[in-house]
Design a protein around this motif. Structure first.
Motif: not given
Length: 307
Positions: A37-51, A60-71
């Protein structure tokens, strides 16, 4: 700390990236598995872009894809800061836990860059970006910084400033720009063409970047809630660069660079940038080599993000 804090409230699986592109592969597996349900990306902008590219590997399918959280864990963390998150791991972790408890999220738009049909780059795979792309000068700066980092230099703001100066002094197309913009015209079936642009920056949000703690706004109207903004210059002489660089440093959410050599366009859904010669290309601060043509699409409501 992050793992311990999240594990107390969530069923958590931790994965450490081991190679370039690994974050994308892990996020794609999470999206395709259907159990995350949720993917948490811990890293910089490059890591976030990969995620992000992993999560949206099938579109894109925001209703079915996991949500993203960024640290934020990088040197600049533009995407996280543009979302309003603290630029500190501990504070951002606390904000994330509060958002999860309060169930607060937003659906953001993203940019998509792909090879242009009929061009030498038509076979280049499409790739998503979260906050910016650059075709020309700023991408050359990013490439220079990456070279310095590979030689063991630390990624500091002073390093970026030095590479900006070196890129400008080595710029071969300062007198006459090589970039042509093509976008749909006002009348159906027509195309509007702008030639001889010397540099171009594509923004999906504001600010575009940070110099230390100073936000930089080439396109102040850019937003996660609209399509893409384009900032370009048609002159790259020393007086022009000095003037517009000063305006960039003084830019605010209400006012960006202005002048007769500035092209500033807001909320573009589809457009293409061509160049007479191969130019550096970057997305979210990741240098992707040389391109002669790139087609951009602004996709609204592409991904759910915890904020």
């Amino acid at each position: 700390m992050l793992t311990h804090a999240l594990a107390s409230d969530l069923k958590l699986e931790v994965a450490e990236t081991k190679y370039r592109g690994h974050a994308r592969d892990l996020a794609r597996e999470a999206a395709e598995g259907g159990q995350t349900d949720l993917v948490v990306a811990l890293g910089g902008d490059g890591t976030v872009n990969e995620v992000v590219n992993g999560l949206l590997s099938t579109g894109p399918d925001p209703d079915s894809h996991p949500r993203l959280a960024v640290v934020p864990g990088g040197s600049t963390n533009v995407f996280a800061r543009a979302l309003g998150l603290p630029n500190d791991v501990v504070e951002a972790t606390g904000a994330l836990l509060d958002a999860l408890r309060d169930r607060t999220e937003r659906t953001v738009g993203l940019g998509l860059a792909s090879g242009t049909p009929g061009s030498p780059d038509e076979g280049v795979p499409a790739r998503w970006f979260t906050f910016c792309a650059g075709f020309g000068f700023d991408a050359g700066v990013v490439g220079r910084v990456e070279q310095q980092r590979e030689r063991g230099k630390r990624s500091t703001h002073a390093l970026y400033v030095r590479q900006v100066v070196r890129q400008f002094l080595g710029e071969a197309n300062r007198r006459r720009g090589t970039i042509t913009l093509e976008r749909p015209g006002d009348a159906p079936g027509t195309t509007e063409v702008t030639e001889n642009l010397a540099m171009s920056i594509i923004c999906n949000t504001a600010p575009w970047s940070y110099l230390g703690n100073r936000p930089i706004y080439p396109s102040p109207e850019a937003s996660f809630d609209t399509a893409l903004d384009l900032f370009a210059l048609d002159k790259f002489s020393m007086p022009a660069v000095t003037r517009y660089a000063s305006q960039l440093l003084a830019s605010t959410p209400d006012r960006g660079p202005r002048g007769k050599h500035v092209l500033s366009l807001h909320d573009l859904t589809d457009f293409t940038l061509h160049s007479q010669v191969p130019l550096p290309f970057q997305m979210d601060g990741d240098h992707l080599g040389l391109r002669t043509s790139v087609t951009f699409t602004g996709v609204r409501r592409a991904l759910r993000v915890i904020v």
